[in-house]
Design a protein around this motif. Structure first.
Motif, mmCIF file in Angstrom:
data_model
loop_
_atom_site.group_PDB
_atom_site.id
_atom_site.type_symbol
_atom_site.label_atom_id
_atom_site.label_comp_id
_atom_site.label_asym_id
_atom_site.label_seq_id
_atom_site.Cartn_x
_atom_site.Cartn_y
_atom_site.Cartn_z
ATOM 1 N N ARG A 44 63.616 49.419 -4.442
ATOM 2 C CA ARG A 44 63.933 50.135 -3.259
ATOM 3 C C ARG A 44 63.141 49.472 -2.031
ATOM 4 N N VAL A 57 72.147 47.609 2.793
ATOM 5 C CA VAL A 57 72.923 48.791 1.983
ATOM 6 C C VAL A 57 74.308 48.352 1.847
ATOM 7 N N GLY A 58 74.782 47.381 2.745
ATOM 8 C CA GLY A 58 76.065 46.653 2.567
ATOM 9 C C GLY A 58 76.173 46.135 1.307
ATOM 10 N N VAL A 63 68.135 51.145 0.570
ATOM 11 C CA VAL A 63 67.018 50.713 1.488
ATOM 12 C C VAL A 63 66.887 51.800 2.557
ATOM 13 N N VAL A 64 65.931 51.984 2.896
ATOM 14 C CA VAL A 64 65.617 53.302 3.982
ATOM 15 C C VAL A 64 65.053 52.658 5.322
ATOM 16 N N GLN A 65 65.958 53.131 6.363
ATOM 17 C CA GLN A 65 65.135 52.413 7.440
ATOM 18 C C GLN A 65 63.723 53.279 7.857
ATOM 19 N N ARG B 333 65.702 61.978 8.587
ATOM 20 C CA ARG B 333 64.482 61.307 8.082
ATOM 21 C C ARG B 333 63.717 62.602 7.114
ATOM 22 N N VAL B 336 65.317 62.274 3.855
ATOM 23 C CA VAL B 336 64.893 61.099 3.212
ATOM 24 C C VAL B 336 63.612 61.235 2.666
ATOM 25 N N GLU B 345 66.920 58.166 -5.484
ATOM 26 C CA GLU B 345 67.266 57.057 -4.952
ATOM 27 C C GLU B 345 68.010 57.438 -3.650
ATOM 28 N N VAL B 346 67.528 56.586 -2.563
ATOM 29 C CA VAL B 346 68.159 56.997 -1.127
ATOM 30 C C VAL B 346 68.328 55.702 -0.470
ATOM 31 N N SER B 347 69.386 55.576 0.237
ATOM 32 C CA SER B 347 69.416 54.663 1.563
ATOM 33 C C SER B 347 69.438 55.501 2.755
ATOM 34 N N PHE B 348 68.799 54.879 3.668
ATOM 35 C CA PHE B 348 69.171 55.635 5.170
ATOM 36 C C PHE B 348 69.207 54.624 6.117
ATOM 37 N N VAL B 349 70.186 54.749 7.129
ATOM 38 C CA VAL B 349 69.955 53.957 8.382
ATOM 39 C C VAL B 349 70.396 54.760 9.606
ATOM 40 N N GLU B 350 69.701 54.433 10.579
ATOM 41 C CA GLU B 350 70.162 55.084 12.059
ATOM 42 C C GLU B 350 70.894 53.751 12.432
ATOM 43 N N LEU B 351 72.028 54.284 13.009
ATOM 44 C CA LEU B 351 72.909 53.249 13.499
ATOM 45 C C LEU B 351 73.187 53.564 15.166
ATOM 46 N N ASP B 366 79.455 49.145 11.557
ATOM 47 C CA ASP B 366 78.183 49.014 10.789
ATOM 48 C C ASP B 366 78.418 50.325 9.770
ATOM 49 N N ARG B 369 80.524 49.366 6.878
ATOM 50 C CA ARG B 369 79.798 48.470 6.056
ATOM 51 C C ARG B 369 78.929 49.112 4.966
ATOM 52 N N VAL B 370 78.138 49.987 5.778
ATOM 53 C CA VAL B 370 77.102 50.928 4.748
ATOM 54 C C VAL B 370 77.883 51.678 3.850
ATOM 55 N N GLY B 373 79.316 49.260 1.126
ATOM 56 C CA GLY B 373 78.605 48.780 0.211
ATOM 57 C C GLY B 373 77.639 50.004 -0.866
ATOM 58 N N ALA B 377 78.252 50.232 -4.907
ATOM 59 C CA ALA B 377 76.938 49.915 -5.671
ATOM 60 C C ALA B 377 77.039 51.264 -6.655
#
Lengths: 196, 379
Positions: A44, A57-58, A63-65, B333, B336, B345-351, B366, B369-370, B373, B377
């Motif tokens: 992670r 993530v791509g 991955v978490v921001q 958040r 998350v 299992e977690v992914s997080f992004v602020e674009l 972006d 792309r996220v 991916g 996965a």
């Protein structure tokens, strides 16, 4: 074999197969990607920069921001075998609290950082009277993300003071590992493995 | 294999502009049940032999099943062709894609405009109040009909993200990955307040008639247009509005000292309102906004969002946008952190985007792309 940054290569080599790993400040996920592939690690990441998170993530990494200073509190106790903080310690607002959190979340923690007491930096400050700008620390005092400069001896003192235990340590100079004798003077980087 | 795909291509369950009447009953959160249940949907691509490539796309409040095909009323291309299509992250070459009109809506699925079998008349306000979870239950019924046992992923933005989040909590074994864009785990007081403005605008229109307007050939279009105008503001950012319109005047040199649409932004909003009423039913707007306001994922789990996720097994990915003030990053958040607490299992992004909440529908390299991916996965 691996094209990782030297301190990351040291860490990657010492992650056992199948370990659960949290990389705090994981960048674009180079280390996580490597140990997921080579060590089948359950990985992670936490990363502050959105472009880096999108890249990680791509490539399929979870991955978490987030911010090491504020977001580690949400991870449960001992939820990872290893928590990693590579070259991020000196950029945090409260490095001591961040390491404390790492040692709460991980059974063990890898911490790597540039050693500000390396002789080149010392000379530059002593003779030039200016804050050192070197190959490995290329930013100037006003645009550097490094807000808490520390030395190897500073970190050891913090570990002693908090009663943590150092399980292993590696020192890097010129991208190679070097001995621990006079590391505070001769090592550019340090990697510590510790537990609470 | 070729036999299978030949069968699939002639199977009337699959393709564009499909609909099905399922006997139900669909038991609703309100305690009522619905029978029969009509679901209008589209599918793209082919379900593979293992049944492992199905992706359910959940649409937003005023969205529809036409995710990547031409809208039959407006003639516009699908609402998410930026993310769905050949060579896109959600690709009919690789995925079997399902998008269904939500329960309560007006593009072919059961809603207030549908005929009540008990009376032979439109339900109107006699349609039972539904929830986001009810929408999800209806989708699960559709997947049973389509022979999809497990989803590779459920994907949604805004209200679609709410459905995507509810999915693994209701059906932990039926979904492997959950992708939530510009969404939230509950409707805030501010969210509810904006919706109430919209509902009151509709109900204040004398042509609403307590919801019984279907026979009259008339509808509360003025009220619905105002509801849409108010809501549309929440989908944009102040910076985006300023950049697009500023204080520019609409086809005139000077202010008229009247109440015509002097400003471009007024003209734009009026256009948004007027074009919306052509494709949407006012009562559906009432029902779906109600479902969103009732939505609070933690509420059904003793107030603990982490507990809501405790039985889930899917991987999660959340995306927020920095200028979205309808469902701001802080809401993502919260989700998350709850997923972390639940050990998921977690992914997080602020674009970054100038477009506010609507960013997920617009060009966002972006984001693609996220999405790509994350989905790869999980394959």
């Amino acid at each position: 074999m691996s094209l990782l940054r030297p301190d990351l290569a040291v860490i990657a080599d010492h992650i056992p197969d199948g370990a659960r790993v949290l990389d705090v400040g994981c960048g674009d996920g180079a280390l996580l990607s490597d140990i997921r592939l080579r060590k089948q690690a359950d990985v992670r990441g936490l990363e502050i920069d959105p472009a880096n998170v999108a890249a990680a993530v791509g490539r399929g990494l979870p991955v978490v921001q987030g911010d090491a200073d504020t977001d580690l509190g949400y991870y449960p106790d001992k939820s990872f075998d290893f928590a990693i903080l590579s070259q991020t310690l000196q950029t945090t607002r409260r490095p001591d609290k961040v390491v404390e959190e790492l040692l709460r979340i991980g059974k063990q923690a890898f911490v790597s950082f540039p050693n500000f007491a390396h002789w080149r930096g010392r000379l530059s400050l002593l003779w030039g009277g200016r804050m050192p700008v070197t190959r490995l620390l290329p930013e100037r005092w006003y645009d550097t993300p490094n807000i808490h400069h520390l030395t190897i001896d500073d970190f050891r003192a913090l570990v002693r003071e908090r009663g943590w235990t150092i399980d292993a340590q590696w020192f890097l100079n010129d991208e190679r590992t070097t001995g621990s004798a006079n590391a505070n003077l001769f090592a550019e980087h340090a990697v510590f493995l510790l537990h609470a | 294999m070729s036999m299978d795909s030949a069968i699939a291509s002639t199977d009337q369950r699959f393709g564009l502009r499909r609909s099905v009447r399922l006997p139900g009953p669909l038991r609703l959160d309100s305690g009522a049940s619905l029978t029969p249940v009509d679901i209008a949907y589209e599918t793209y691509g082919t379900l593979n032999a293992q049944g492992s490539n199905a992706i359910l796309i959940c649409h937003a409040l005023t969205g529809d099943q036409f995710v990547a095909s031409q809208h039959p009323v407006t003639g516009k291309p699908g609402w998410w062709t930026r993310a769905v299509g050949p060579g896109k992250p959600i690709d009919p070459e690789r995925h079997f894609i399902v998008c269904a009109n939500v329960l309560g809506s007006c593009l072919g699925s059961s809603g207030p405009a549908s005929t009540d079998p008990a009376t032979g008349e439109p339900y109107a306000m006699r349609f039972p109040v539904i929830t986001i979870a009810d929408m999800v239950r209806a989708q699960a019924m559709l997947l049973n009909h389509l022979g999809v046992e497990q989803l590779a992923a459920v994907v949604g933005g805004s209200m679609g993200g709410m459905q995507a989040l509810v999915w693994p909590t209701l059906y932990p074994d039926r979904v492997r990955a959950v992708l939530v864009i510009a969404s939230t785990a509950r409707h805030s007081a501010q969210n509810i307040a904006f919706h109430e403005v919209g509902r009151q605008a509709i109900m204040a229109d004398p042509r609403w008639h307590g919801g019984d307007y279907y026979a009259s050939g008339d509808s509360p279009s003025a009220g619905l247009a105002v509801a849409r105008m108010a809501a549309h503001i929440t989908y944009l950012s102040e910076a985006g509005l300023t950049e697009k319109f500023g204080r520019k005047l609409q086809a005139r040199e000077a202010k008229t000292f009247g109440f015509d649409a002097d400003f471009q932004v007024e003209s734009y909003l009026r256009h948004q309102g007027i074009s919306f009423v052509e494709r949407f039913d006012a009562n559906s707007y009432l029902y779906i906004t109600r479902a969103m306001d009732y939505y609070d994922l933690a509420e059904d789990h003793d107030g603990s969002l982490a507990r809501a996720f405790s039985e889930t097994r899917a991987r999660f990915c959340l995306i927020s946008f920095d200028t979205d003030w309808l469902y701001p990053t802080a809401e993502s958040r919260v989700i998350v952190h709850a997923l972390h607490a639940a050990g998921r299992e977690v992914s997080f992004v602020e674009l970054a985007s100038p477009y506010g909440h609507d960013a997920f529908l617009l060009d966002a390299p972006d984001m693609n792309r996220v999405i790509d991916g994350f989905l790869r996965a999980c394959e």
